[in-house]
Design a protein around this motif. Structure first.
Motif, PDB file in Angstrom:
ATOM      1  N   ILE A   9      17.849   7.214   3.255  1.00 26.52           N
ATOM      2  CA  ILE A   9      16.969   8.264   3.766  1.00 26.52           C
ATOM      3  C   ILE A   9      16.419   9.114   2.635  1.00 26.52           C
ATOM      4  N   ALA A  10      17.292   9.449   1.677  1.00 22.98           N
ATOM      5  CA  ALA A  10      16.850  10.246   0.536  1.00 22.98           C
ATOM      6  C   ALA A  10      15.794   9.511  -0.258  1.00 22.98           C
ATOM      7  N   GLY A  11      15.976   8.208  -0.407  1.00 24.15           N
ATOM      8  CA  GLY A  11      14.996   7.411  -1.148  1.00 24.15           C
ATOM      9  C   GLY A  11      13.652   7.412  -0.461  1.00 24.15           C
ATOM     10  N   LEU A  12      13.671   7.345   0.883  1.00 24.10           N
ATOM     11  CA  LEU A  12      12.424   7.380   1.627  1.00 24.10           C
ATOM     12  C   LEU A  12      11.760   8.741   1.517  1.00 24.10           C
ATOM     13  N   MET A  13      12.577   9.787   1.524  1.00 22.42           N
ATOM     14  CA  MET A  13      12.029  11.135   1.450  1.00 22.42           C
ATOM     15  C   MET A  13      11.323  11.397   0.139  1.00 22.42           C
ATOM     16  N   PHE A  14      11.846  10.823  -0.945  1.00 23.77           N
ATOM     17  CA  PHE A  14      11.286  11.099  -2.256  1.00 23.77           C
ATOM     18  C   PHE A  14      10.324  10.019  -2.731  1.00 23.77           C
ATOM     19  N   SER A  15      10.026   9.028  -1.892  1.00 24.72           N
ATOM     20  CA  SER A  15       9.053   8.009  -2.270  1.00 24.72           C
ATOM     21  C   SER A  15       7.659   8.609  -2.223  1.00 24.72           C
ATOM     22  N   ALA A  16       6.722   7.958  -2.905  1.00 24.21           N
ATOM     23  CA  ALA A  16       5.355   8.472  -2.973  1.00 24.21           C
ATOM     24  C   ALA A  16       4.728   8.509  -1.585  1.00 24.21           C
ATOM     25  N   GLN A  17       4.122   9.638  -1.235  1.00 23.98           N
ATOM     26  CA  GLN A  17       3.447   9.784   0.044  1.00 23.98           C
ATOM     27  C   GLN A  17       1.946   9.677  -0.208  1.00 23.98           C
ATOM     28  N   GLY A  18       1.384   8.526   0.027  1.00 21.66           N
ATOM     29  CA  GLY A  18      -0.026   8.310  -0.223  1.00 21.66           C
ATOM     30  C   GLY A  18      -0.322   6.830  -0.209  1.00 21.66           C
ATOM     31  N   GLU A  19      -1.543   6.484  -0.599  1.00 21.69           N
ATOM     32  CA  GLU A  19      -1.905   5.081  -0.531  1.00 21.69           C
ATOM     33  C   GLU A  19      -3.034   4.753  -1.488  1.00 21.69           C
ATOM     34  N   LEU A  20      -3.235   3.451  -1.641  1.00 27.82           N
ATOM     35  CA  LEU A  20      -4.374   2.943  -2.386  1.00 27.82           C
ATOM     36  C   LEU A  20      -5.626   3.198  -1.558  1.00 27.82           C
ATOM     37  N   VAL A  21      -6.625   3.852  -2.136  1.00 24.77           N
ATOM     38  CA  VAL A  21      -7.821   4.201  -1.361  1.00 24.77           C
ATOM     39  C   VAL A  21      -9.074   3.454  -1.817  1.00 24.77           C
ATOM     40  N   HIS A  22      -9.102   3.002  -3.072  1.00 23.83           N
ATOM     41  CA  HIS A  22     -10.243   2.227  -3.570  1.00 23.83           C
ATOM     42  C   HIS A  22      -9.728   1.186  -4.552  1.00 23.83           C
ATOM     43  N   ARG A  23     -10.309  -0.009  -4.463  1.00 24.41           N
ATOM     44  CA  ARG A  23      -9.851  -1.113  -5.319  1.00 24.41           C
ATOM     45  C   ARG A  23     -11.026  -2.010  -5.688  1.00 24.41           C
ATOM     46  N   TYR A  24     -11.154  -2.271  -6.976  1.00 24.87           N
ATOM     47  CA  TYR A  24     -12.229  -3.123  -7.482  1.00 24.87           C
ATOM     48  C   TYR A  24     -11.575  -4.323  -8.171  1.00 24.87           C
ATOM     49  N   LYS A  25     -11.662  -5.475  -7.504  1.00 21.07           N
ATOM     50  CA  LYS A  25     -10.985  -6.684  -7.977  1.00 21.07           C
ATOM     51  C   LYS A  25     -11.868  -7.532  -8.882  1.00 21.07           C
ATOM     52  N   PHE A  26     -13.177  -7.239  -8.919  1.00 25.60           N
ATOM     53  CA  PHE A  26     -14.123  -7.913  -9.807  1.00 25.60           C
ATOM     54  C   PHE A  26     -14.181  -9.421  -9.575  1.00 25.60           C
ATOM     55  N   ASN A  27     -13.999  -9.850  -8.339  1.00 23.65           N
ATOM     56  CA  ASN A  27     -14.088 -11.277  -8.033  1.00 23.65           C
ATOM     57  C   ASN A  27     -15.542 -11.722  -7.900  1.00 23.65           C
ATOM     58  N   GLY A  28     -16.329 -11.417  -8.926  1.00 18.46           N
ATOM     59  CA  GLY A  28     -17.738 -11.785  -8.915  1.00 18.46           C
ATOM     60  C   GLY A  28     -18.644 -10.708  -8.378  1.00 18.46           C
ATOM     61  N   ASN A  29     -18.096  -9.504  -8.094  1.00 18.69           N
ATOM     62  CA  ASN A  29     -18.913  -8.413  -7.575  1.00 18.69           C
ATOM     63  C   ASN A  29     -18.215  -7.083  -7.844  1.00 18.69           C
ATOM     64  N   LEU A  30     -18.834  -5.997  -7.375  1.00 20.88           N
ATOM     65  CA  LEU A  30     -18.269  -4.658  -7.526  1.00 20.88           C
ATOM     66  C   LEU A  30     -17.892  -4.075  -6.167  1.00 20.88           C
ATOM     67  N   GLU A  31     -17.466  -4.942  -5.273  1.00 23.23           N
ATOM     68  CA  GLU A  31     -17.115  -4.531  -3.925  1.00 23.23           C
ATOM     69  C   GLU A  31     -15.828  -3.709  -3.916  1.00 23.23           C
ATOM     70  N   ASP A  32     -15.828  -2.652  -3.125  1.00 22.81           N
ATOM     71  CA  ASP A  32     -14.634  -1.835  -2.910  1.00 22.81           C
ATOM     72  C   ASP A  32     -13.850  -2.477  -1.766  1.00 22.81           C
ATOM     73  N   TYR A  88     -16.521  10.269  -4.955  1.00 22.19           N
ATOM     74  CA  TYR A  88     -15.434  10.321  -3.977  1.00 22.19           C
ATOM     75  C   TYR A  88     -14.290   9.358  -4.279  1.00 22.19           C
ATOM     76  N   VAL A  89     -14.472   8.434  -5.196  1.00 19.48           N
ATOM     77  CA  VAL A  89     -13.372   7.512  -5.488  1.00 19.48           C
ATOM     78  C   VAL A  89     -12.243   8.216  -6.246  1.00 19.48           C
ATOM     79  N   LEU A  90     -12.556   9.318  -6.909  1.00 17.09           N
ATOM     80  CA  LEU A  90     -11.560  10.036  -7.689  1.00 17.09           C
ATOM     81  C   LEU A  90     -11.182  11.319  -6.976  1.00 17.09           C
ATOM     82  N   ARG A  91      -9.924  11.428  -6.590  1.00 18.38           N
ATOM     83  CA  ARG A  91      -9.466  12.581  -5.827  1.00 18.38           C
ATOM     84  C   ARG A  91      -9.329  13.805  -6.722  1.00 18.38           C
TER      85      ARG A  91
END
Length: 235
Positions: A9-32, A88-91
């Motif tokens: 429980i303590a580990g869950l409480m102190f884990s990062a609260q948030g998520e990946l919001v933008h990702r650029y994989k560059f698989n032939g484009n600049l798609e988010d 908006y990609v940068l918080r």
């Protein structure tokens, strides 16, 4: 048994609260692939060239990771290339970004990620990587050309505290004026991407892989995971 449960429980409480919001994989484009803000690339015209995509990526890519990298500054000294992202990609309150970079050559102030005047901006500077918050610049350990490096920057704007990681090494702690991050246009590969020769020397000549933005602070364990498993995501 109770002790084990409490530890979990303590580990869950102190884990990062948030998520990946933008990702650029560059698989032939600049798609988010995580959000709604795809990039806008420079084009092939006077002083400008469109970025290209290559299968050259860091070793050890995990399943689901990007299959290509984006190459910038191919005509170093005569043309410049890069791309632009929405502010908006940068918080501005609290967040992180990370990416892999491989420099084909380095000079002075080759912009990897330019976040206008307020930062956090990442630059290749005399064979090292540094970040800048407003007028403050903090340099991390040197890099070598033709070698993949993971760069991660995480910040808390209200606290005026940031951490700068290179690969899986111990982070550099950075203090800056609280509330000073006010992101504008985010430019990758060059400080100025207008159709002119200004700041030609500030282009990055190399490759980038897996540019990710989070709305939470990554910690040393997260960065180590990203480093050991290229293309992975912290969930």
């Amino acid at each position: 048994m109770k002790k084990v449960i409490l530890l979990i429980i303590a580990g869950l409480m102190f884990s990062a609260q948030g998520e990946l919001v933008h990702r650029y994989k560059f698989n032939g484009n600049l798609e988010d692939s995580e959000g709604d803000f795809s990039g806008t690339a420079t084009w092939d015209a006077t002083y400008l060239e469109a970025p290209v995509y290559t299968k050259e990526i860091p070793k050890g890519r995990v399943k689901g990771g990007g299959t290509k990298s984006i190459e910038l500054g191919m005509n170093d000294g005569t043309k410049k290339s890069g791309f632009q992202l929405s502010t908006y990609v940068l918080r501005s309150a609290k967040g992180s970004y990370c990416f892999w970079m491989k420099a084909d050559s380095v000079s002075v102030d080759d912009y990897l990620l330019a976040a206008a005047e307020s930062g956090p901006t990442a630059v290749v500077f005399e064979q090292a990587v540094k970040v800048a918050f407003a007028d403050d610049e903090h340099q991390l350990k040197p890099i070598k050309t033709e070698v993949w490096n993971l760069v991660a920057v995480t910040w808390d704007n209200a606290a005026g505290k940031a951490f700068f990681y290179l690969n899986d090494e111990a982070p550099m702690e950075i203090d800056f004026k609280p509330g000073s991050i006010h992101p504008e246009e985010i430019r990758i590969g060059s400080w100025n991407q207008g159709d002119n020769a200004e700041h030609m020397e500030n282009q990055f000549n190399g490759k980038l892989y897996e540019l990710q933005f989070y709305d939470t602070l990554l910690d040393a364990k997260d960065v180590k995971t990203l480093y050991k498993k290229p293309g992975s995501v912290i969930r």
